[in-house]
Motif scaffolding. Structure first.
Motif, PDB file in Angstrom:
ATOM      1  N   HIS A   1      40.508  35.807  38.779  1.00 31.31           N
ATOM      2  CA  HIS A   1      39.784  35.169  39.890  1.00 31.31           C
ATOM      3  C   HIS A   1      39.889  36.004  41.168  1.00 31.31           C
ATOM      4  O   HIS A   1      38.907  36.207  41.880  1.00 31.31           O
ATOM      5  CB  HIS A   1      40.325  33.765  40.157  1.00 31.31           C
ATOM      6  N   ILE A   2      41.084  36.483  41.451  1.00 29.83           N
ATOM      7  CA  ILE A   2      41.308  37.263  42.669  1.00 29.83           C
ATOM      8  C   ILE A   2      40.555  38.590  42.604  1.00 29.83           C
ATOM      9  O   ILE A   2      39.950  39.026  43.588  1.00 29.83           O
ATOM     10  CB  ILE A   2      42.825  37.480  42.888  1.00 29.83           C
ATOM     11  N   LEU A   3      40.563  39.247  41.443  1.00 29.99           N
ATOM     12  CA  LEU A   3      39.833  40.514  41.293  1.00 29.99           C
ATOM     13  C   LEU A   3      38.329  40.317  41.470  1.00 29.99           C
ATOM     14  O   LEU A   3      37.670  41.105  42.157  1.00 29.99           O
ATOM     15  CB  LEU A   3      40.115  41.130  39.923  1.00 29.99           C
ATOM     16  N   ILE A   4      37.780  39.275  40.877  1.00 27.02           N
ATOM     17  CA  ILE A   4      36.343  39.007  41.017  1.00 27.02           C
ATOM     18  C   ILE A   4      35.998  38.714  42.467  1.00 27.02           C
ATOM     19  O   ILE A   4      34.991  39.206  42.998  1.00 27.02           O
ATOM     20  CB  ILE A   4      35.917  37.857  40.083  1.00 27.02           C
ATOM     21  N   LEU A   5      36.828  37.944  43.138  1.00 28.53           N
ATOM     22  CA  LEU A   5      36.595  37.628  44.540  1.00 28.53           C
ATOM     23  C   LEU A   5      36.658  38.892  45.404  1.00 28.53           C
ATOM     24  O   LEU A   5      35.835  39.082  46.301  1.00 28.53           O
ATOM     25  CB  LEU A   5      37.617  36.592  45.019  1.00 28.53           C
ATOM     26  N   ALA A   6      37.605  39.780  45.122  1.00 31.20           N
ATOM     27  CA  ALA A   6      37.732  41.020  45.887  1.00 31.20           C
ATOM     28  C   ALA A   6      36.509  41.911  45.672  1.00 31.20           C
ATOM     29  O   ALA A   6      36.004  42.524  46.623  1.00 31.20           O
ATOM     30  CB  ALA A   6      39.008  41.752  45.488  1.00 31.20           C
ATOM     31  N   ILE A   7      36.017  41.983  44.439  1.00 33.14           N
ATOM     32  CA  ILE A   7      34.825  42.793  44.158  1.00 33.14           C
ATOM     33  C   ILE A   7      33.616  42.223  44.894  1.00 33.14           C
ATOM     34  O   ILE A   7      32.817  42.971  45.474  1.00 33.14           O
ATOM     35  CB  ILE A   7      34.583  42.878  42.634  1.00 33.14           C
ATOM     36  N   LEU A   8      33.460  40.907  44.903  1.00 31.94           N
ATOM     37  CA  LEU A   8      32.351  40.289  45.619  1.00 31.94           C
ATOM     38  C   LEU A   8      32.421  40.574  47.119  1.00 31.94           C
ATOM     39  O   LEU A   8      31.405  40.853  47.755  1.00 31.94           O
ATOM     40  CB  LEU A   8      32.324  38.780  45.373  1.00 31.94           C
ATOM     41  N   VAL A   9      33.606  40.503  47.684  1.00 36.82           N
ATOM     42  CA  VAL A   9      33.766  40.777  49.121  1.00 36.82           C
ATOM     43  C   VAL A   9      33.404  42.229  49.418  1.00 36.82           C
ATOM     44  O   VAL A   9      32.702  42.522  50.396  1.00 36.82           O
ATOM     45  CB  VAL A   9      35.216  40.454  49.570  1.00 36.82           C
ATOM     46  N   LEU A  10      33.849  43.160  48.559  1.00 36.06           N
ATOM     47  CA  LEU A  10      33.515  44.572  48.774  1.00 36.06           C
ATOM     48  C   LEU A  10      32.018  44.821  48.628  1.00 36.06           C
ATOM     49  O   LEU A  10      31.439  45.621  49.360  1.00 36.06           O
ATOM     50  CB  LEU A  10      34.302  45.450  47.808  1.00 36.06           C
ATOM     51  N   LEU A  11      31.382  44.126  47.700  1.00 33.09           N
ATOM     52  CA  LEU A  11      29.946  44.300  47.535  1.00 33.09           C
ATOM     53  C   LEU A  11      29.169  43.748  48.729  1.00 33.09           C
ATOM     54  O   LEU A  11      28.176  44.325  49.162  1.00 33.09           O
ATOM     55  CB  LEU A  11      29.475  43.625  46.243  1.00 33.09           C
ATOM     56  N   LEU A  12      29.628  42.597  49.249  1.00 36.59           N
ATOM     57  CA  LEU A  12      28.918  41.989  50.378  1.00 36.59           C
ATOM     58  C   LEU A  12      29.100  42.792  51.663  1.00 36.59           C
ATOM     59  O   LEU A  12      28.149  43.015  52.410  1.00 36.59           O
ATOM     60  CB  LEU A  12      29.391  40.551  50.589  1.00 36.59           C
ATOM     61  N   PHE A  13      30.317  43.188  51.928  1.00 33.69           N
ATOM     62  CA  PHE A  13      30.596  43.858  53.195  1.00 33.69           C
ATOM     63  C   PHE A  13      30.535  45.375  53.087  1.00 33.69           C
ATOM     64  O   PHE A  13      30.415  46.060  54.092  1.00 33.69           O
ATOM     65  CB  PHE A  13      31.968  43.430  53.740  1.00 33.69           C
ATOM     66  N   GLY A  14      30.676  45.916  51.917  1.00 32.38           N
ATOM     67  CA  GLY A  14      30.672  47.365  51.753  1.00 32.38           C
ATOM     68  C   GLY A  14      32.004  47.972  52.134  1.00 32.38           C
ATOM     69  O   GLY A  14      32.784  47.380  52.881  1.00 32.38           O
ATOM     70  N   GLY A  15      32.268  49.151  51.628  1.00 35.48           N
ATOM     71  CA  GLY A  15      33.565  49.792  51.871  1.00 35.48           C
ATOM     72  C   GLY A  15      33.759  50.185  53.319  1.00 35.48           C
ATOM     73  O   GLY A  15      34.805  49.952  53.913  1.00 35.48           O
ATOM     74  N   SER A  16      32.727  50.811  53.925  1.00 36.01           N
ATOM     75  CA  SER A  16      32.890  51.282  55.301  1.00 36.01           C
ATOM     76  C   SER A  16      32.934  50.113  56.284  1.00 36.01           C
ATOM     77  O   SER A  16      33.684  50.139  57.253  1.00 36.01           O
ATOM     78  CB  SER A  16      31.760  52.246  55.666  1.00 36.01           C
ATOM     79  N   ARG A  17      32.124  49.109  56.014  1.00 36.17           N
ATOM     80  CA  ARG A  17      32.122  47.936  56.896  1.00 36.17           C
ATOM     81  C   ARG A  17      33.481  47.240  56.872  1.00 36.17           C
ATOM     82  O   ARG A  17      33.991  46.810  57.905  1.00 36.17           O
ATOM     83  CB  ARG A  17      31.045  46.971  56.404  1.00 36.17           C
ATOM     84  N   PHE A  18      34.034  47.111  55.689  1.00 37.00           N
ATOM     85  CA  PHE A  18      35.326  46.439  55.530  1.00 37.00           C
ATOM     86  C   PHE A  18      36.418  47.228  56.246  1.00 37.00           C
ATOM     87  O   PHE A  18      37.254  46.644  56.943  1.00 37.00           O
ATOM     88  CB  PHE A  18      35.643  46.289  54.035  1.00 37.00           C
ATOM     89  N   SER A  19      36.419  48.552  56.097  1.00 40.78           N
ATOM     90  CA  SER A  19      37.454  49.358  56.763  1.00 40.78           C
ATOM     91  C   SER A  19      37.267  49.335  58.281  1.00 40.78           C
ATOM     92  O   SER A  19      38.248  49.366  59.033  1.00 40.78           O
ATOM     93  CB  SER A  19      37.435  50.793  56.237  1.00 40.78           C
ATOM     94  N   ASN A  20      36.018  49.274  58.733  1.00 45.07           N
ATOM     95  CA  ASN A  20      35.779  49.171  60.176  1.00 45.07           C
ATOM     96  C   ASN A  20      36.319  47.851  60.724  1.00 45.07           C
ATOM     97  O   ASN A  20      36.895  47.809  61.818  1.00 45.07           O
ATOM     98  CB  ASN A  20      34.288  49.288  60.488  1.00 45.07           C
TER      99      ASN A  20
END
Length: 93
Positions: free
Chosen positions: A8-27
């Motif tokens: 569940h946690i892995l799927i949620l993390a993948i969804l968050v990365l897809l929605l926000f993107g890698g650069s957006r998340f790091s920003n």
């Protein structure tokens, strides 16, 4: 049922990365880190400002020109007499 598993946690993390993107998340994480750093710096600035300001010595109030109050009388007095209780209907007859 109610708990989150590793999947569940892995799927949620993948969804968050897809929605926000890698650069957006790091920003966003960088912005949060900058905010925390400025908050800590603001707190330390407040502490330094308090330490730098000299504390004025306490001042005494001028004496007031009043007549002295008479002492309070604390001598014991006799208790007030207690009235008998009102009669109950059965006693009144």
């Amino acid at each position: 049922m109610g708990g989150f598993s590793l999947w569940h946690i892995l799927i949620l993390a993948i969804l968050v990365l897809l929605l926000f993107g890698g650069s957006r998340f790091s920003n966003m994480m960088g912005d949060i880190a900058k905010g925390m750093k400025s908050f800590k710096q603001g707190l330390s600035d407040d502490d330094e400002a308090k330490n730098r300001q000299p504390v004025p010595p306490p001042q005494q109030l001028p004496p007031q020109a009043q007549a002295p109050q008479p002492p309070i009388d604390i001598t014991p007095r006799a208790a007030d007499p207690v009235a008998p209780p009102p009669p109950v209907d059965d006693q009144a007859r």
